[in-house]
Design a protein around this motif. Structure first.
Motif, PDB file in Angstrom:
ATOM      1  N   THR A  20      10.828   3.834  -0.262  1.00 18.78           N
ATOM      2  CA  THR A  20       9.808   3.808   0.761  1.00 18.78           C
ATOM      3  C   THR A  20      10.072   2.316   1.421  1.00 18.78           C
ATOM      4  O   THR A  20       9.768   2.319   2.751  1.00 18.78           O
ATOM      5  CB  THR A  20       8.574   4.115   0.099  1.00 18.78           C
ATOM      6  OG1 THR A  20       8.630   5.065  -0.727  1.00 18.78           O
ATOM      7  CG2 THR A  20       7.433   3.627   0.948  1.00 18.78           C
ATOM      8  N   ASP A  60       3.536   8.020  -8.358  1.00 16.13           N
ATOM      9  CA  ASP A  60       3.550   9.382  -8.330  1.00 16.13           C
ATOM     10  C   ASP A  60       4.833  10.262  -7.933  1.00 16.13           C
ATOM     11  O   ASP A  60       4.951  11.180  -8.278  1.00 16.13           O
ATOM     12  CB  ASP A  60       2.536  10.009  -7.216  1.00 16.13           C
ATOM     13  CG  ASP A  60       1.109   9.625  -7.372  1.00 16.13           C
ATOM     14  OD1 ASP A  60       0.928   9.082  -8.580  1.00 16.13           O
ATOM     15  OD2 ASP A  60       0.105   9.533  -6.619  1.00 16.13           O
ATOM     16  N   TYR A  62       8.380  -6.339  -6.234  1.00 12.23           N
ATOM     17  CA  TYR A  62       8.442  -4.580  -6.341  1.00 12.23           C
ATOM     18  C   TYR A  62       9.685  -4.231  -7.035  1.00 12.23           C
ATOM     19  O   TYR A  62       9.666  -3.507  -7.820  1.00 12.23           O
ATOM     20  CB  TYR A  62       8.545  -4.294  -4.915  1.00 12.23           C
ATOM     21  CG  TYR A  62       7.303  -4.605  -4.028  1.00 12.23           C
ATOM     22  CD1 TYR A  62       6.189  -4.850  -4.567  1.00 12.23           C
ATOM     23  CD2 TYR A  62       7.585  -4.570  -2.686  1.00 12.23           C
ATOM     24  CE1 TYR A  62       4.944  -5.405  -3.670  1.00 12.23           C
ATOM     25  CE2 TYR A  62       6.579  -4.961  -1.717  1.00 12.23           C
ATOM     26  CZ  TYR A  62       5.276  -5.439  -2.212  1.00 12.23           C
ATOM     27  OH  TYR A  62       4.171  -5.716  -1.341  1.00 12.23           O
ATOM     28  N   THR A 108       3.760   8.738  -1.051  1.00 13.74           N
ATOM     29  CA  THR A 108       4.888   7.639  -0.819  1.00 13.74           C
ATOM     30  C   THR A 108       4.975   6.682  -1.863  1.00 13.74           C
ATOM     31  O   THR A 108       5.980   5.890  -2.080  1.00 13.74           O
ATOM     32  CB  THR A 108       4.657   7.006   0.376  1.00 13.74           C
ATOM     33  OG1 THR A 108       3.436   6.216   0.479  1.00 13.74           O
ATOM     34  CG2 THR A 108       4.734   7.723   1.749  1.00 13.74           C
ATOM     35  N   ASN A 109       3.934   6.620  -2.861  1.00 12.65           N
ATOM     36  CA  ASN A 109       3.782   5.595  -3.714  1.00 12.65           C
ATOM     37  C   ASN A 109       4.917   5.838  -4.992  1.00 12.65           C
ATOM     38  O   ASN A 109       4.962   7.215  -5.269  1.00 12.65           O
ATOM     39  CB  ASN A 109       2.422   5.411  -4.305  1.00 12.65           C
ATOM     40  CG  ASN A 109       1.868   6.549  -5.189  1.00 12.65           C
ATOM     41  OD1 ASN A 109       2.285   6.691  -6.446  1.00 12.65           O
ATOM     42  ND2 ASN A 109       0.930   7.280  -4.616  1.00 12.65           N
ATOM     43  N   LEU A 142       0.926  -1.143   0.240  1.00 14.89           N
ATOM     44  CA  LEU A 142      -0.090   0.092  -0.093  1.00 14.89           C
ATOM     45  C   LEU A 142       0.975   1.198   0.069  1.00 14.89           C
ATOM     46  O   LEU A 142       0.597   2.268  -0.869  1.00 14.89           O
ATOM     47  CB  LEU A 142      -0.811  -0.081   1.316  1.00 14.89           C
ATOM     48  CG  LEU A 142      -1.968  -0.962   1.134  1.00 14.89           C
ATOM     49  CD1 LEU A 142      -2.793  -1.049   2.613  1.00 14.89           C
ATOM     50  CD2 LEU A 142      -3.158  -0.763   0.098  1.00 14.89           C
ATOM     51  N   PHE A 143       1.716   1.049   0.770  1.00 15.03           N
ATOM     52  CA  PHE A 143       2.644   2.449   0.874  1.00 15.03           C
ATOM     53  C   PHE A 143       3.601   2.617  -0.329  1.00 15.03           C
ATOM     54  O   PHE A 143       3.815   3.861  -0.914  1.00 15.03           O
ATOM     55  CB  PHE A 143       3.762   2.200   2.021  1.00 15.03           C
ATOM     56  CG  PHE A 143       3.309   2.717   3.194  1.00 15.03           C
ATOM     57  CD1 PHE A 143       3.068   3.987   3.518  1.00 15.03           C
ATOM     58  CD2 PHE A 143       3.071   1.905   4.140  1.00 15.03           C
ATOM     59  CE1 PHE A 143       2.510   4.447   4.791  1.00 15.03           C
ATOM     60  CE2 PHE A 143       2.530   2.216   5.691  1.00 15.03           C
ATOM     61  CZ  PHE A 143       2.297   3.387   5.818  1.00 15.03           C
ATOM     62  N   ILE A 144       4.021   1.491  -1.211  1.00 15.81           N
ATOM     63  CA  ILE A 144       4.746   1.612  -2.510  1.00 15.81           C
ATOM     64  C   ILE A 144       3.881   2.041  -3.542  1.00 15.81           C
ATOM     65  O   ILE A 144       4.284   2.632  -4.441  1.00 15.81           O
ATOM     66  CB  ILE A 144       5.513   0.452  -2.596  1.00 15.81           C
ATOM     67  CG1 ILE A 144       6.427   0.306  -1.515  1.00 15.81           C
ATOM     68  CG2 ILE A 144       6.340   0.395  -3.926  1.00 15.81           C
ATOM     69  CD1 ILE A 144       7.220  -1.284  -1.516  1.00 15.81           C
ATOM     70  N   TRP A 145       2.606   1.374  -3.510  1.00 16.96           N
ATOM     71  CA  TRP A 145       2.019   1.512  -5.044  1.00 16.96           C
ATOM     72  C   TRP A 145       0.496   2.420  -4.820  1.00 16.96           C
ATOM     73  O   TRP A 145       0.091   2.739  -5.734  1.00 16.96           O
ATOM     74  CB  TRP A 145       1.516   0.227  -5.357  1.00 16.96           C
ATOM     75  CG  TRP A 145       2.602  -0.806  -5.708  1.00 16.96           C
ATOM     76  CD1 TRP A 145       3.129  -1.628  -4.989  1.00 16.96           C
ATOM     77  CD2 TRP A 145       3.629  -0.577  -6.817  1.00 16.96           C
ATOM     78  NE1 TRP A 145       3.992  -2.435  -5.535  1.00 16.96           N
ATOM     79  CE2 TRP A 145       4.560  -1.629  -6.504  1.00 16.96           C
ATOM     80  CE3 TRP A 145       3.797   0.446  -7.682  1.00 16.96           C
ATOM     81  CZ2 TRP A 145       5.555  -1.791  -7.461  1.00 16.96           C
ATOM     82  CZ3 TRP A 145       4.935   0.185  -8.424  1.00 16.96           C
ATOM     83  CH2 TRP A 145       5.724  -0.940  -8.555  1.00 16.96           C
ATOM     84  N   VAL A 146       0.124   2.654  -3.567  1.00  8.73           N
ATOM     85  CA  VAL A 146      -1.150   3.304  -3.432  1.00  8.73           C
ATOM     86  C   VAL A 146      -1.217   4.548  -2.631  1.00  8.73           C
ATOM     87  O   VAL A 146      -1.894   5.615  -3.244  1.00  8.73           O
ATOM     88  CB  VAL A 146      -2.126   2.196  -2.672  1.00  8.73           C
ATOM     89  CG1 VAL A 146      -3.644   3.066  -2.371  1.00  8.73           C
ATOM     90  CG2 VAL A 146      -2.453   0.741  -3.424  1.00  8.73           C
TER      91      VAL A 146
END
Length: 242
Positions: free
Chosen positions: A51, A43, A116, A39-40, A31-35
């Motif tokens: 992250t 973006d 990832y 932090t994603n 969630l932190f890396i992609w959503v």
């Protein structure tokens, strides 16, 4: 030692602990890396895993004590500790068996995160435009960090017969040894000694490995911390003979 190792791994796999730990870690990091905004990776515009390697130590401060809190505390509470100690096993065989079983579980949580890396590797412009040396150095650092936190958790479990107490002690020690020294040096009262104090903290050596340069001094530091915690556990177990 192998008998203890197999017993502990079977115990993990027959309970929900192993699966819950892996699901929480992978879901949270994903969630932190992609959503999550801010932090994603999508973006940020940068193809890196900073992250993951920044947040993982703080997640490990709680997840690893949750894994290790039962290793000795549960044996004491169930009354099986005395039976275990009467078997033809040395204290070191018991300690290392429980330690390696817990550490292997932590390593298993890291393996799926390689997805990832390959995703970011292919998302780079051009493909492969990622600091692979830094990423794999960070993975080594994270594995060594997990090994230290596991040793701390084993020690905390050995000094209490209550799993919650063991969890709190382990989480506290992990935080103090990871971030406590660098926080201490932020006080402008140490002068030239601030640099030496900062080097005592785990985060200093973890961040050094994250740059992709595997310095033997950092590796020796982690191995020394692991040895210190395991020897402290051995001292606790040996105290029954005093």
């Amino acid at each position: 030692m192998l008998a203890i190792l197999k017993k502990e791994i079977r115990s993990f796999l027959n309970s929900l602990i192993a699966y819950i730990i892996m699901i929480i870690f992978l879901t949270g990091m994903g969630l932190f890396i992609w959503v999550f905004p801010d932090t994603n990776v999508l973006d940020s515009g940068f193809a890196d895993l900073s992250t993951l390697f920044y947040l993982a130590p703080y997640v490990y401060m709680f997840l690893i004590p949750a894994v290790t809190m039962r290793t000795f505390a549960e044996e004491k509470k169930a009354g099986t500790m005395e039976l275990l100690l009467t078997r033809p096993l040395t204290d070191w065989e018991i300690i290392l068996g429980k330690y390696l079983a817990s550490f292997l579980l932590i390593l298993f949580t890291l393996i799926p995160t390689l997805v990832y890396y390959f995703s970011i590797y292919n998302l780079g412009n051009p493909a492969g435009n990622v600091d692979s040396a830094g990423v794999f150095g960070s993975y080594i650092g994270l594995a060594l960090l997990g090994a230290v936190f596991t040793a701390i958790g084993i020690f905390a479990s050995s000094i209490s017969d209550n799993q919650i107490t063991s969890f709190i002690i382990a989480a506290f020690l992990c935080f103090i040894l990871y971030a406590g020294f660098s926080s201490l040096t932020s006080i402008n009262a140490w002068g030239e000694a601030a640099y030496i104090i900062n080097q005592l903290g785990i985060d200093y050596h973890y961040n050094a490995l994250s740059r992709g340069l595997i310095d033997s001094r950092n590796v020796v530091y982690f191995l020394s911390m692991i040895s210190l915690m395991l020897m402290a556990t051995k001292l606790v177990l040996s105290s029954r003979k005093w």
